[in-house]
Design a protein around this motif. Structure first.
Motif, PDB file in Angstrom:
ATOM      1  N   SER A 272      49.917  32.701  56.398  1.00 40.06           N
ATOM      2  CA  SER A 272      49.258  31.665  55.615  1.00 40.06           C
ATOM      3  C   SER A 272      49.727  31.754  54.168  1.00 40.06           C
ATOM      4  CB  SER A 272      47.736  31.841  55.701  1.00 40.06           C
ATOM      5  OG  SER A 272      47.085  30.898  54.883  1.00 40.06           O
ATOM      6  N   ARG A 273      50.436  30.753  53.683  1.00 40.62           N
ATOM      7  CA  ARG A 273      50.915  30.759  52.299  1.00 40.62           C
ATOM      8  C   ARG A 273      49.769  30.658  51.286  1.00 40.62           C
ATOM      9  NH1 ARG A 273      56.166  30.231  51.320  1.00 40.62           N
ATOM     10  NH2 ARG A 273      55.776  29.174  49.348  1.00 40.62           N
ATOM     11  N   PRO A 274      48.721  29.857  51.511  1.00 39.62           N
ATOM     12  CA  PRO A 274      47.601  29.871  50.560  1.00 39.62           C
ATOM     13  C   PRO A 274      46.964  31.243  50.420  1.00 39.62           C
ATOM     14  CG  PRO A 274      47.477  27.916  51.949  1.00 39.62           C
ATOM     15  CD  PRO A 274      48.552  28.773  52.509  1.00 39.62           C
ATOM     16  N   LEU A 275      46.855  31.987  51.531  1.00 36.89           N
ATOM     17  CA  LEU A 275      46.289  33.336  51.454  1.00 36.89           C
ATOM     18  C   LEU A 275      47.179  34.252  50.615  1.00 36.89           C
ATOM     19  CD1 LEU A 275      44.206  35.453  52.419  1.00 36.89           C
ATOM     20  CD2 LEU A 275      45.710  35.852  54.391  1.00 36.89           C
ATOM     21  N   ALA A 276      48.486  34.183  50.830  1.00 40.78           N
ATOM     22  CA  ALA A 276      49.402  35.025  50.054  1.00 40.78           C
ATOM     23  C   ALA A 276      49.372  34.655  48.580  1.00 40.78           C
ATOM     24  CB  ALA A 276      50.818  34.893  50.618  1.00 40.78           C
ATOM     25  N   TRP A 277      49.331  33.353  48.286  1.00 41.31           N
ATOM     26  CA  TRP A 277      49.264  32.935  46.882  1.00 41.31           C
ATOM     27  C   TRP A 277      47.963  33.412  46.226  1.00 41.31           C
ATOM     28  CZ3 TRP A 277      52.726  31.799  43.581  1.00 41.31           C
ATOM     29  CH2 TRP A 277      53.907  31.148  43.941  1.00 41.31           C
ATOM     30  N   SER A 278      46.870  33.371  46.977  1.00 43.65           N
ATOM     31  CA  SER A 278      45.586  33.783  46.398  1.00 43.65           C
ATOM     32  C   SER A 278      45.617  35.255  45.992  1.00 43.65           C
ATOM     33  CB  SER A 278      44.462  33.538  47.418  1.00 43.65           C
ATOM     34  OG  SER A 278      44.373  32.165  47.749  1.00 43.65           O
ATOM     35  N   TRP A 279      46.107  36.121  46.874  1.00 43.46           N
ATOM     36  CA  TRP A 279      46.124  37.544  46.537  1.00 43.46           C
ATOM     37  C   TRP A 279      47.199  37.867  45.509  1.00 43.46           C
ATOM     38  CZ3 TRP A 279      42.132  40.352  47.385  1.00 43.46           C
ATOM     39  CH2 TRP A 279      41.287  40.036  48.429  1.00 43.46           C
ATOM     40  N   PHE A 280      48.252  37.083  45.475  1.00 44.93           N
ATOM     41  CA  PHE A 280      49.258  37.277  44.433  1.00 44.93           C
ATOM     42  C   PHE A 280      48.668  36.960  43.057  1.00 44.93           C
ATOM     43  CE2 PHE A 280      52.717  35.702  41.740  1.00 44.93           C
ATOM     44  CZ  PHE A 280      53.591  36.783  41.787  1.00 44.93           C
ATOM     45  N   VAL A 281      47.899  35.874  42.982  1.00 45.47           N
ATOM     46  CA  VAL A 281      47.269  35.502  41.707  1.00 45.47           C
ATOM     47  C   VAL A 281      46.222  36.537  41.303  1.00 45.47           C
ATOM     48  CG1 VAL A 281      45.814  33.762  40.593  1.00 45.47           C
ATOM     49  CG2 VAL A 281      47.762  33.051  41.996  1.00 45.47           C
ATOM     50  N   ILE A 282      45.461  37.068  42.270  1.00 49.82           N
ATOM     51  CA  ILE A 282      44.452  38.076  41.949  1.00 49.82           C
ATOM     52  C   ILE A 282      45.101  39.336  41.379  1.00 49.82           C
ATOM     53  CG2 ILE A 282      42.755  39.647  42.980  1.00 49.82           C
ATOM     54  CD1 ILE A 282      42.020  37.391  44.919  1.00 49.82           C
ATOM     55  N   ALA A 283      46.176  39.832  42.050  1.00 52.25           N
ATOM     56  CA  ALA A 283      46.848  41.030  41.554  1.00 52.25           C
ATOM     57  C   ALA A 283      47.512  40.779  40.207  1.00 52.25           C
ATOM     58  CB  ALA A 283      47.881  41.496  42.580  1.00 52.25           C
TER      59      ALA A 283
END
Length: 224
Positions: A62-73
């Motif tokens: 899931s690209r939205p999931l990966a983007w979300s955790w990338f933004v959090i980190a």
């Protein structure tokens, strides 16, 4: 021996990672995490950042999931850089900062687990053919037709035209025969008629004179 080339982008990345690592350590220590625990926080942030980035690069899950955790980190890393620039009093860390630092290990563990165990599919359902799909309706067999109906449905054969007769060739022209040869042939024919009582035929005339068949036919035409 191969020369070692220094990449400016790589050097810049190493510097940025080292500074961010140190700032995260300082934030964790200011929030009450001392010793090895303060060093574990920057490692946790960087690992989550790398895991999310790799999932985005491989284009799986899931690209939205990966983007979300990338933004959090990334927010955690940038927030530590900004906080250590004098915007916060690290000697008296606010309660919100202590809360975020204390809850980060569980948050990072959740993000890493979701990134690692997300199904590696591209989001498209596999295509199924009518032969391989168990739910695809099978075509019903065509009803048998009666023999008479089948005969009626057959197309009638086209009539065959009779072959056209080739036009008759014009008669071959009679070759010119010298008059002397005609007189000699007449004498031979008279002698044959006197000896046999029958007129000479073309084959015998050709054999007696030793001439080709067309010429013998032409002489016989003159003798007729």
């Amino acid at each position: 021996m191969r020369k070692i080339r220094i990449d400016a982008v790589l050097v810049q990345a190493v510097i940025a990672a080292a500074l961010s690592f140190a700032h995260l350590h300082d934030i964790a220590e200011a929030a009450g995490q001392h010793g090895w625990k303060a060093w574990a926080y920057p490692i946790s942030v960087d690992l989550l950042l790398v895991a999310a980035w790799r999932r985005l690069r491989t284009r799986v899950g899931s690209r939205p999931l990966a983007w979300s955790w990338f933004v959090i980190a990334l927010t955690a890393s940038l927030g530590a850089n900004v906080a250590t620039a004098g915007f916060l009093d690290l000697d008296h860390a606010p309660a919100l900062l202590r809360l975020l630092v204390a809850g980060w290990p569980a948050l990072a563990f959740l993000g890493g687990t979701l990134l690692a165990h997300t199904p590696t599919t591209n989001g498209h359902a596999p295509e199924t053919t009518p032969e391989s799909s168990p739910e695809a309706p099978q075509p019903s067999p065509a009803p048998d037709t009666a023999p008479d109906a089948a005969l009626d449905l057959e197309p009638e054969p086209e009539p065959i035209e009779p072959p056209q007769e080739a036009p008759a060739l014009p008669p071959a022209p009679v070759p010119a025969v010298p008059a002397a040869l005609v007189e000699h042939a007449r004498k031979v024919a008279d002698a044959h008629h006197t000896a046999t009582g029958h007129p000479i035929d073309t084959a015998t005339l050709r054999a007696r004179l030793g001439i080709p068949e067309p010429l013998a036919d032409a002489i016989a035409a003159h003798l007729a």
